[in-house]
Scaffold this active site. Structure first.
Site, PDB file in Angstrom:
ATOM      1  N   HIS A   1      -9.344   1.283   4.882  1.00 29.35           N
ATOM      2  CA  HIS A   1      -7.770   0.735   5.831  1.00 29.35           C
ATOM      3  C   HIS A   1      -8.449   2.255   7.211  1.00 29.35           C
ATOM      4  O   HIS A   1      -9.139   2.418   7.232  1.00 29.35           O
ATOM      5  CB  HIS A   1      -7.031   1.978   4.549  1.00 29.35           C
TER       6      HIS A   1
ATOM      7  N   GLY B   1       3.100   1.717  10.783  1.00 25.32           N
ATOM      8  CA  GLY B   1       3.940   3.575  10.629  1.00 25.32           C
ATOM      9  C   GLY B   1       5.087   3.317  11.645  1.00 25.32           C
ATOM     10  O   GLY B   1       5.417   4.497  12.189  1.00 25.32           O
TER      11      GLY B   1
ATOM     12  N   GLU C   1      -4.792  -5.055  10.699  1.00 25.58           N
ATOM     13  CA  GLU C   1      -4.014  -3.781  11.254  1.00 25.58           C
ATOM     14  C   GLU C   1      -4.180  -3.796  12.194  1.00 25.58           C
ATOM     15  O   GLU C   1      -5.483  -1.862  12.052  1.00 25.58           O
ATOM     16  CB  GLU C   1      -4.308  -3.147  10.101  1.00 25.58           C
TER      17      GLU C   1
ATOM     18  N   SER D   1       3.411  -2.470  10.252  1.00 31.61           N
ATOM     19  CA  SER D   1       5.429  -2.211  10.386  1.00 31.61           C
ATOM     20  C   SER D   1       5.963  -3.514  10.286  1.00 31.61           C
ATOM     21  O   SER D   1       6.865  -4.372  10.775  1.00 31.61           O
ATOM     22  CB  SER D   1       5.444  -1.982  11.838  1.00 31.61           C
TER      23      SER D   1
ATOM     24  N   GLU E   1      -6.308   4.265   8.091  1.00 31.56           N
ATOM     25  CA  GLU E   1      -6.017   5.658   7.554  1.00 31.56           C
ATOM     26  C   GLU E   1      -7.681   6.629   7.306  1.00 31.56           C
ATOM     27  O   GLU E   1      -7.621   7.685   7.097  1.00 31.56           O
ATOM     28  CB  GLU E   1      -5.157   5.820   7.323  1.00 31.56           C
TER      29      GLU E   1
ATOM     30  N   LYS F   1       0.403   4.022  -0.351  1.00 28.81           N
ATOM     31  CA  LYS F   1      -0.960   5.569   0.465  1.00 28.81           C
ATOM     32  C   LYS F   1       0.386   6.568  -0.431  1.00 28.81           C
ATOM     33  O   LYS F   1      -0.752   6.519  -1.789  1.00 28.81           O
ATOM     34  CB  LYS F   1       0.006   5.835   2.302  1.00 28.81           C
TER      35      LYS F   1
ATOM     36  N   ASN G   1       0.707  -1.293   0.137  1.00 34.25           N
ATOM     37  CA  ASN G   1       0.528   0.300  -0.365  1.00 34.25           C
ATOM     38  C   ASN G   1       0.675   1.422  -0.227  1.00 34.25           C
ATOM     39  O   ASN G   1       1.507   1.723   0.966  1.00 34.25           O
ATOM     40  CB  ASN G   1      -0.778  -0.075   1.207  1.00 34.25           C
TER      41      ASN G   1
HETATM   42  P1  13P Z   1       3.458  -0.378   7.342  1.00 36.53           P
HETATM   43  O1  13P Z   1       3.622  -0.940   6.665  1.00 36.53           O
HETATM   44  O2  13P Z   1       4.168   1.404   7.235  1.00 36.53           O
HETATM   45  O3  13P Z   1       3.123  -0.034   9.359  1.00 36.53           O
HETATM   46  O4  13P Z   1       1.524   0.011   6.627  1.00 36.53           O
HETATM   47  C1  13P Z   1       1.075  -0.555   7.153  1.00 36.53           C
HETATM   48  C2  13P Z   1      -0.535  -0.273   6.560  1.00 36.53           C
HETATM   49  O5  13P Z   1      -1.207   0.655   6.976  1.00 36.53           O
HETATM   50  C3  13P Z   1      -0.230  -0.297   5.168  1.00 36.53           C
HETATM   51  O6  13P Z   1      -2.127  -0.275   4.973  1.00 36.53           O
END
Ligand code: 13P
Length: 250
Positions: free
Chosen positions: A94, A172, A166, A212, A96, A11, A9
Protein backbone atom coordinates in the site's frame (compact mmCIF):
# COMPACT_ATOMS: atom_id res chain seq x y z
CA UNK A 1 -15.26 -13.26 -17.15
CA UNK A 2 -13.78 -11.27 -14.29
CA UNK A 3 -15.94 -11.00 -11.19
CA UNK A 4 -16.27 -7.57 -9.62
CA UNK A 5 -14.23 -7.39 -6.44
CA UNK A 6 -14.90 -4.67 -3.84
CA UNK A 7 -12.54 -4.45 -0.87
CA UNK A 8 -12.62 -2.20 2.17
CA UNK A 9 -9.29 -1.18 3.67
CA UNK A 10 -10.10 0.04 7.16
CA UNK A 11 -6.51 1.31 7.66
CA UNK A 12 -5.85 2.24 11.33
CA UNK A 13 -9.53 2.62 12.18
CA UNK A 14 -12.02 0.55 14.23
CA UNK A 15 -11.35 -1.07 17.56
CA UNK A 16 -12.57 -4.65 17.84
CA UNK A 17 -15.81 -3.39 19.40
CA UNK A 18 -16.39 -0.88 16.59
CA UNK A 19 -15.40 -3.47 13.97
CA UNK A 20 -18.00 -5.93 15.24
CA UNK A 21 -20.69 -3.29 14.89
CA UNK A 22 -19.71 -2.47 11.30
CA UNK A 23 -19.27 -6.14 10.35
CA UNK A 24 -22.75 -6.95 11.65
CA UNK A 25 -24.26 -4.15 9.55
CA UNK A 26 -22.38 -5.26 6.43
CA UNK A 27 -23.14 -8.94 6.87
CA UNK A 28 -26.87 -8.41 6.61
CA UNK A 29 -26.75 -5.70 3.95
CA UNK A 30 -24.49 -7.32 1.37
CA UNK A 31 -25.75 -10.91 1.66
CA UNK A 32 -26.47 -12.19 -1.84
CA UNK A 33 -24.69 -9.34 -3.67
CA UNK A 34 -22.99 -10.07 -7.00
CA UNK A 35 -19.54 -8.81 -6.09
CA UNK A 36 -16.76 -10.59 -4.24
CA UNK A 37 -16.41 -8.61 -0.99
CA UNK A 38 -13.50 -8.19 1.41
CA UNK A 39 -12.88 -6.18 4.55
CA UNK A 40 -9.36 -5.64 5.87
CA UNK A 41 -9.51 -4.53 9.53
CA UNK A 42 -6.47 -3.74 11.70
CA UNK A 43 -4.74 -6.89 13.00
CA UNK A 44 -6.21 -6.67 16.50
CA UNK A 45 -9.73 -6.28 15.13
CA UNK A 46 -9.48 -9.28 12.80
CA UNK A 47 -10.51 -12.09 15.22
CA UNK A 48 -13.71 -10.36 16.34
CA UNK A 49 -14.68 -9.43 12.78
CA UNK A 50 -13.85 -12.91 11.54
CA UNK A 51 -16.22 -14.37 14.13
CA UNK A 52 -19.07 -12.07 13.08
CA UNK A 53 -18.53 -12.78 9.38
CA UNK A 54 -18.23 -16.58 9.69
CA UNK A 55 -20.56 -18.16 7.14
CA UNK A 56 -21.16 -14.84 5.36
CA UNK A 57 -20.11 -13.85 1.82
CA UNK A 58 -17.54 -11.34 3.15
CA UNK A 59 -13.87 -12.31 3.18
CA UNK A 60 -11.50 -10.99 5.82
CA UNK A 61 -8.04 -9.73 4.92
CA UNK A 62 -5.01 -8.18 6.57
CA UNK A 63 -3.46 -4.86 5.63
CA UNK A 64 0.14 -6.00 5.86
CA UNK A 65 2.31 -9.00 6.76
CA UNK A 66 5.92 -9.60 7.75
CA UNK A 67 8.49 -10.66 5.17
CA UNK A 68 9.73 -13.23 7.71
CA UNK A 69 8.17 -16.44 8.96
CA UNK A 70 9.03 -16.12 12.67
CA UNK A 71 11.65 -15.00 15.14
CA UNK A 72 13.16 -11.76 16.39
CA UNK A 73 11.02 -9.23 14.50
CA UNK A 74 9.49 -7.05 17.19
CA UNK A 75 6.11 -5.67 16.26
CA UNK A 76 5.64 -7.78 13.14
CA UNK A 77 2.85 -10.23 12.26
CA UNK A 78 3.77 -13.51 10.55
CA UNK A 79 1.93 -15.36 7.78
CA UNK A 80 1.23 -18.29 10.13
CA UNK A 81 -0.40 -15.91 12.64
CA UNK A 82 -2.75 -14.65 9.96
CA UNK A 83 -3.45 -18.16 8.67
CA UNK A 84 -4.30 -19.25 12.19
CA UNK A 85 -6.95 -16.50 12.36
CA UNK A 86 -8.51 -17.71 9.12
CA UNK A 87 -7.40 -14.67 7.13
CA UNK A 88 -7.85 -15.22 3.38
CA UNK A 89 -6.18 -12.20 1.80
CA UNK A 90 -3.26 -9.86 2.47
CA UNK A 91 -2.91 -6.35 1.09
CA UNK A 92 0.74 -5.62 0.31
CA UNK A 93 2.63 -2.57 -0.92
CA UNK A 94 0.00 0.00 0.00
CA UNK A 95 1.26 3.51 -0.78
CA UNK A 96 1.08 4.40 2.93
CA UNK A 97 3.46 1.50 3.67
CA UNK A 98 5.74 2.69 0.88
CA UNK A 99 5.67 6.41 1.74
CA UNK A 100 5.47 6.41 5.56
CA UNK A 101 7.31 3.20 6.40
CA UNK A 102 9.84 3.11 3.58
CA UNK A 103 8.79 -0.19 1.99
CA UNK A 104 10.45 -0.67 -1.38
CA UNK A 105 9.70 -3.04 -4.24
CA UNK A 106 12.27 -5.68 -3.22
CA UNK A 107 10.89 -5.79 0.33
CA UNK A 108 7.29 -5.94 -0.91
CA UNK A 109 8.25 -8.67 -3.38
CA UNK A 110 9.60 -10.83 -0.54
CA UNK A 111 6.27 -10.48 1.23
CA UNK A 112 4.32 -11.25 -1.96
CA UNK A 113 6.21 -14.51 -2.47
CA UNK A 114 5.96 -15.48 1.19
CA UNK A 115 2.21 -14.77 1.23
CA UNK A 116 1.67 -16.84 -1.93
CA UNK A 117 3.63 -19.72 -0.40
CA UNK A 118 1.15 -19.69 2.51
CA UNK A 119 -1.80 -19.77 0.10
CA UNK A 120 -2.99 -16.21 0.65
CA UNK A 121 -4.56 -14.16 -2.06
CA UNK A 122 -2.43 -11.01 -2.42
CA UNK A 123 -3.72 -7.56 -3.30
CA UNK A 124 -0.60 -5.81 -4.61
CA UNK A 125 -0.99 -2.03 -4.54
CA UNK A 126 0.77 0.19 -7.04
CA UNK A 127 0.38 3.82 -8.05
CA UNK A 128 2.10 7.10 -8.79
CA UNK A 129 2.32 10.36 -6.84
CA UNK A 130 0.96 13.64 -8.20
CA UNK A 131 4.46 14.83 -9.04
CA UNK A 132 5.14 11.64 -10.97
CA UNK A 133 1.86 11.96 -12.85
CA UNK A 134 2.45 15.59 -13.71
CA UNK A 135 5.89 14.81 -15.05
CA UNK A 136 4.47 12.11 -17.32
CA UNK A 137 5.84 9.21 -15.32
CA UNK A 138 2.61 7.50 -14.19
CA UNK A 139 3.02 4.44 -16.41
CA UNK A 140 6.74 4.10 -15.75
CA UNK A 141 6.22 4.21 -11.97
CA UNK A 142 3.39 1.67 -12.11
CA UNK A 143 5.50 -0.59 -14.30
CA UNK A 144 8.45 -0.50 -11.92
CA UNK A 145 6.19 -1.32 -8.96
CA UNK A 146 4.37 -4.05 -10.90
CA UNK A 147 7.50 -5.76 -12.19
CA UNK A 148 9.30 -5.34 -8.85
CA UNK A 149 6.35 -6.65 -6.85
CA UNK A 150 5.84 -9.68 -9.09
CA UNK A 151 9.50 -10.60 -9.59
CA UNK A 152 9.87 -14.39 -9.42
CA UNK A 153 6.11 -15.01 -9.15
CA UNK A 154 5.06 -18.05 -11.19
CA UNK A 155 2.32 -17.85 -13.80
CA UNK A 156 0.18 -20.33 -11.84
CA UNK A 157 0.34 -18.03 -8.82
CA UNK A 158 -1.26 -15.20 -10.76
CA UNK A 159 -4.64 -16.76 -9.93
CA UNK A 160 -3.96 -15.53 -6.38
CA UNK A 161 -2.79 -12.04 -7.33
CA UNK A 162 -5.03 -9.00 -7.51
CA UNK A 163 -3.55 -5.65 -8.56
CA UNK A 164 -4.88 -2.46 -6.97
CA UNK A 165 -4.09 0.70 -8.90
CA UNK A 166 -4.16 3.47 -6.32
CA UNK A 167 -2.87 6.82 -7.57
CA UNK A 168 -1.40 8.38 -4.43
CA UNK A 169 -2.89 11.80 -5.24
CA UNK A 170 -6.40 10.32 -5.17
CA UNK A 171 -6.11 8.59 -1.79
CA UNK A 172 -8.09 10.30 0.95
CA UNK A 173 -8.17 13.54 -1.01
CA UNK A 174 -11.65 13.39 -2.52
CA UNK A 175 -9.96 13.67 -5.94
CA UNK A 176 -10.86 10.56 -7.92
CA UNK A 177 -9.06 9.69 -11.12
CA UNK A 178 -11.50 10.08 -14.00
CA UNK A 179 -12.84 6.71 -15.14
CA UNK A 180 -10.99 7.30 -18.44
CA UNK A 181 -7.64 8.03 -16.78
CA UNK A 182 -7.98 5.07 -14.43
CA UNK A 183 -9.03 2.75 -17.25
CA UNK A 184 -6.07 3.82 -19.32
CA UNK A 185 -3.61 2.84 -16.56
CA UNK A 186 -5.55 -0.37 -15.90
CA UNK A 187 -5.27 -1.27 -19.61
CA UNK A 188 -1.55 -0.54 -19.44
CA UNK A 189 -1.16 -2.77 -16.37
CA UNK A 190 -3.08 -5.58 -18.09
CA UNK A 191 -0.85 -5.36 -21.14
CA UNK A 192 2.23 -5.53 -18.96
CA UNK A 193 0.84 -8.60 -17.15
CA UNK A 194 0.51 -10.19 -20.57
CA UNK A 195 4.15 -9.39 -21.33
CA UNK A 196 5.27 -10.77 -17.96
CA UNK A 197 3.11 -13.91 -18.13
CA UNK A 198 0.64 -14.55 -20.94
CA UNK A 199 -2.71 -13.47 -22.40
CA UNK A 200 -4.68 -15.76 -20.11
CA UNK A 201 -3.07 -14.25 -17.00
CA UNK A 202 -3.77 -10.75 -18.36
CA UNK A 203 -7.40 -11.53 -19.21
CA UNK A 204 -8.00 -13.09 -15.81
CA UNK A 205 -6.21 -10.69 -13.47
CA UNK A 206 -8.51 -8.53 -11.36
CA UNK A 207 -7.40 -4.90 -11.31
CA UNK A 208 -9.05 -2.79 -8.62
CA UNK A 209 -9.07 0.99 -8.59
CA UNK A 210 -8.49 2.78 -5.28
CA UNK A 211 -8.60 6.47 -4.40
CA UNK A 212 -11.68 8.32 -3.14
CA UNK A 213 -14.15 5.72 -4.38
CA UNK A 214 -17.60 6.78 -3.17
CA UNK A 215 -21.21 5.72 -3.79
CA UNK A 216 -21.62 8.48 -6.39
CA UNK A 217 -18.60 7.61 -8.55
CA UNK A 218 -18.41 3.82 -8.26
CA UNK A 219 -20.81 3.09 -11.12
CA UNK A 220 -18.90 5.14 -13.70
CA UNK A 221 -15.60 3.60 -12.62
CA UNK A 222 -16.92 0.03 -12.72
CA UNK A 223 -18.41 0.60 -16.17
CA UNK A 224 -14.91 0.75 -17.63
CA UNK A 225 -13.62 -2.33 -19.38
CA UNK A 226 -10.42 -2.71 -17.38
CA UNK A 227 -11.67 -1.65 -13.94
CA UNK A 228 -12.72 -4.83 -12.16
CA UNK A 229 -13.32 -3.61 -8.66
CA UNK A 230 -12.39 -1.12 -5.99
CA UNK A 231 -10.13 -0.86 -2.97
CA UNK A 232 -12.01 1.55 -0.74
CA UNK A 233 -10.56 3.44 2.21
CA UNK A 234 -12.62 6.14 3.92
CA UNK A 235 -15.95 5.07 2.47
CA UNK A 236 -15.47 1.51 3.76
CA UNK A 237 -15.76 2.70 7.38
CA UNK A 238 -19.49 3.40 7.29
CA UNK A 239 -22.04 0.83 6.17
CA UNK A 240 -24.21 3.57 4.64
CA UNK A 241 -21.33 4.35 2.27
CA UNK A 242 -19.76 0.91 1.75
CA UNK A 243 -23.01 -0.98 1.13
CA UNK A 244 -24.06 1.17 -1.86
CA UNK A 245 -20.54 0.77 -3.28
CA UNK A 246 -20.66 -3.02 -2.97
CA UNK A 247 -24.19 -3.17 -4.42
CA UNK A 248 -23.63 -0.49 -7.10
CA UNK A 249 -25.13 -2.78 -9.73
CA UNK A 250 -28.47 -3.28 -7.95
P1 13P B 1 -9.66 6.41 0.16
O1 13P B 1 -10.81 5.62 -0.42
O2 13P B 1 -9.92 6.93 1.53
O3 13P B 1 -9.19 7.46 -0.81
O4 13P B 1 -8.44 5.37 0.33
C1 13P B 1 -8.08 4.56 -0.72
C2 13P B 1 -7.10 3.56 -0.22
O5 13P B 1 -5.96 3.89 0.10
C3 13P B 1 -7.54 2.17 -0.08
O6 13P B 1 -6.47 1.31 0.15
Amino acid sequence: MRRTYIAGNWKMNKTATEGVELANELKAAVAGCNAKVLVAPPFTTIPAVKEVLAGSNILVGAQNMSDNESGAHTGEISPAMLKDLGVDVVILGHSERRAIYGENDAFINRKVKLALSYGFEVILCIGETLEERESGKAEAVCLTQLVGGLEGVAKEDMANIVIAYEPVWAIGTGKTATPEDADSIHAFIRKEVEKLFDKQAADDVIIQYGGSVKPDNVKDLMAKENIDGALVGGASLKSELFVPIVTFDK
